[in-house]
Scaffold this active site. Structure first.
Site, PDB file in Angstrom:
ATOM      1  N   SER A  14      -2.365   0.894  -5.026  1.00  0.00           N
ATOM      2  CA  SER A  14      -3.214   0.410  -3.926  1.00  0.00           C
ATOM      3  C   SER A  14      -2.621   0.770  -2.559  1.00  0.00           C
ATOM      4  O   SER A  14      -1.431   1.102  -2.459  1.00  0.00           O
ATOM      5  CB  SER A  14      -3.322  -1.115  -4.055  1.00  0.00           C
ATOM      6  N   LEU A  16      -0.936   1.422   0.842  1.00  0.00           N
ATOM      7  CA  LEU A  16       0.024   2.400   1.366  1.00  0.00           C
ATOM      8  C   LEU A  16       0.680   3.204   0.247  1.00  0.00           C
ATOM      9  O   LEU A  16       0.976   4.394   0.415  1.00  0.00           O
ATOM     10  CB  LEU A  16       1.102   1.691   2.202  1.00  0.00           C
ATOM     11  N   ASP A  35       3.435  -0.059 -10.864  1.00  0.00           N
ATOM     12  CA  ASP A  35       2.664  -1.163 -10.287  1.00  0.00           C
ATOM     13  C   ASP A  35       2.459  -2.218 -11.353  1.00  0.00           C
ATOM     14  O   ASP A  35       2.413  -1.920 -12.540  1.00  0.00           O
ATOM     15  CB  ASP A  35       1.310  -0.646  -9.764  1.00  0.00           C
ATOM     16  N   VAL A  60       8.544  -5.059 -10.225  1.00  0.00           N
ATOM     17  CA  VAL A  60       9.746  -4.647  -9.470  1.00  0.00           C
ATOM     18  C   VAL A  60      10.810  -5.737  -9.417  1.00  0.00           C
ATOM     19  O   VAL A  60      11.975  -5.450  -9.131  1.00  0.00           O
ATOM     20  CB  VAL A  60       9.394  -4.176  -8.032  1.00  0.00           C
ATOM     21  N   CYS A  86       6.681   0.559  -2.079  1.00  0.00           N
ATOM     22  CA  CYS A  86       5.525   0.001  -1.357  1.00  0.00           C
ATOM     23  C   CYS A  86       5.036  -1.304  -1.983  1.00  0.00           C
ATOM     24  O   CYS A  86       4.151  -1.951  -1.422  1.00  0.00           O
ATOM     25  CB  CYS A  86       4.369   0.990  -1.325  1.00  0.00           C
ATOM     26  N   SER A 150       8.092  -4.062   7.780  1.00  0.00           N
ATOM     27  CA  SER A 150       6.887  -4.426   8.538  1.00  0.00           C
ATOM     28  C   SER A 150       7.353  -4.757   9.942  1.00  0.00           C
ATOM     29  O   SER A 150       8.511  -5.153  10.144  1.00  0.00           O
ATOM     30  CB  SER A 150       6.239  -5.661   7.901  1.00  0.00           C
ATOM     31  N   TYR A 163       7.660 -13.962   4.682  1.00  0.00           N
ATOM     32  CA  TYR A 163       7.345 -12.528   4.795  1.00  0.00           C
ATOM     33  C   TYR A 163       8.288 -11.846   5.793  1.00  0.00           C
ATOM     34  O   TYR A 163       8.863 -10.796   5.501  1.00  0.00           O
ATOM     35  CB  TYR A 163       5.886 -12.372   5.223  1.00  0.00           C
ATOM     36  N   LYS A 167      11.087  -8.923   5.083  1.00  0.00           N
ATOM     37  CA  LYS A 167      11.016  -7.610   5.731  1.00  0.00           C
ATOM     38  C   LYS A 167      12.227  -7.379   6.632  1.00  0.00           C
ATOM     39  O   LYS A 167      12.721  -6.255   6.753  1.00  0.00           O
ATOM     40  CB  LYS A 167       9.700  -7.483   6.519  1.00  0.00           C
ATOM     41  N   THR A 198      -5.492  -0.821   5.022  1.00  0.00           N
ATOM     42  CA  THR A 198      -5.474  -0.810   3.551  1.00  0.00           C
ATOM     43  C   THR A 198      -6.610  -1.711   3.058  1.00  0.00           C
ATOM     44  O   THR A 198      -7.155  -2.499   3.836  1.00  0.00           O
ATOM     45  CB  THR A 198      -4.125  -1.330   3.013  1.00  0.00           C
TER      46      THR A 198
END
Ligand SMILES: NC(=O)c1ccc[n+]([C@@H]2O[C@H](COP(=O)([O-])OP(=O)(O)OC[C@H]3O[C@@H](n4cnc5c(N)ncnc54)[C@H](O)[C@@H]3O)[C@@H](O)[C@H]2O)c1
Length: 257
Positions: A14, A16, A35, A60, A86, A150, A163, A167, A198
């Site tokens: 999906s 990026l 994925d 992952v 990603c 990000s 988040y 990042k 996206t």
């Protein structure tokens, strides 16, 4: 016999990741998509072409899942020269809710686990595989790892403690990882996107998209996923780019909300 070479793209089903895989395939590279979403991964391979791409269901965050997926590629005699991370999630939660209740600790841990621990997990296993590569190119390198941070890693918004921390962690590990791997000829770079078009973002109402674009300076629009893919290709091509995080954001600086 010609060597078979592939590039790993996590989250390749999906957004990026898929855009990166598409750019790589258009540039003549073979890609292997990792994925968690099996349907998205298989659909992506259908679009990219079975001769150009393959898919493995991988989580992952799991050492066993990533190790066995990478080992299967090595056992097939395929060389991995590039890994692009990603895979990620971006749920929002304030540290205290409207009634003053503390956020559940597990929700914070889960975001760190997928975005930060997952990125490190894939890097450590790919780096080990890359040490076996014959040096290639003018710089005699063995591989390249590209991670996705990000702009929230620099200026996280309200509700983004987990988040932004995940990042920020990805930005923080870039230089020491590049230093660790430099003697082996493996480079590490990071891309910190702003607001990219996206599927996740394009599904939002126009009003929300407009608000997100408001603080982008120029070009005044969402970033195109292929612009992310193009930066991956440049990082691949430019061997002097190492240990660096590049913002890809149209000079956006995020406000508090
Ligand atoms: N879209 C943006 O505006 C934007 C901005 C800055 C950073 N990013 C980052 O870019 C990355 C990709 O974002 P996107 O917009 O393409 O998102 P997306 O939701 O379109 O794609 C993410 C992919 O990661 C996969 N994934 C999630 N958890 C996984 C796991 N545990 N194991 C394997 N795969 C897993 C999902 O199945 C999905 O296919 C994320 O790390 C995101 O934080 C995106």
């Amino acid at each position: 016999m010609t060597q078979r070479i592939t590039s790993i793209v996590t989250g390749g089903g999906s957004g990026l990741g898929f855009a990166t895989a598409t750019q790589l395939v258009q540039a003549g590279y073979h890609v292997t998509l990792f994925d968690l979403n099996e349907e998205a991964g298989q659909n992506a391979v259908d679009v990219l072409g079975r001769e150009n791409a393959s898919f493995t269901k991988v989580n992952v965050t799991s050492d066993a899942s990533v190790e066995s997926a990478v080992q299967a590629i090595i056992d097939d005699g395929i060389v991995i020269r590039l890994g692009v991370n990603c895979a990620g999630v971006a749920p929002a939660k304030r540290i205290l809710d409207r009634d003053g209740n503390a956020a559940p600790l597990d929700s914070f841990k889960q975001v760190i686990d997928i975005n930060l621990v997952g990125t490190f997990n894939v890097c450590r296993i790919l780096a080990q595989a890359m040490t076996k590569n014959e040096p290639f190119g003018e710089a005699k390198e063995r591989g390249l790892l590209i991670n996705t941070a990000s702009v929230a890693g620099y200026e996280g918004q309200i509700g983004q403690t987990a988040y932004a921390a995940s990042k920020g962690g990805i930005i923080g590990l870039c230089l020491p990882m590049a230093r660790d791997l430099a003697p082996l000829g493996i480079r590490v770079n990071t891309i910190a996107p702003g607001v990219m078009g996206t599927p996740m973002l394009l599904a939002m109402p126009d009003k929300v998209q407009d608000a997100l674009v408001h603080n982008v300076q120029f070009p005044k629009r969402l970033g195109l996923p292929e612009e992310f893919g193009k930066l991956v290709l440049h990082m691949l091509d430019n061997a002097y780019l190492n240990g660096e995080t590049i913002r890809l954001d149209g000079a956006l600086r995020m406000p508090p909300k």
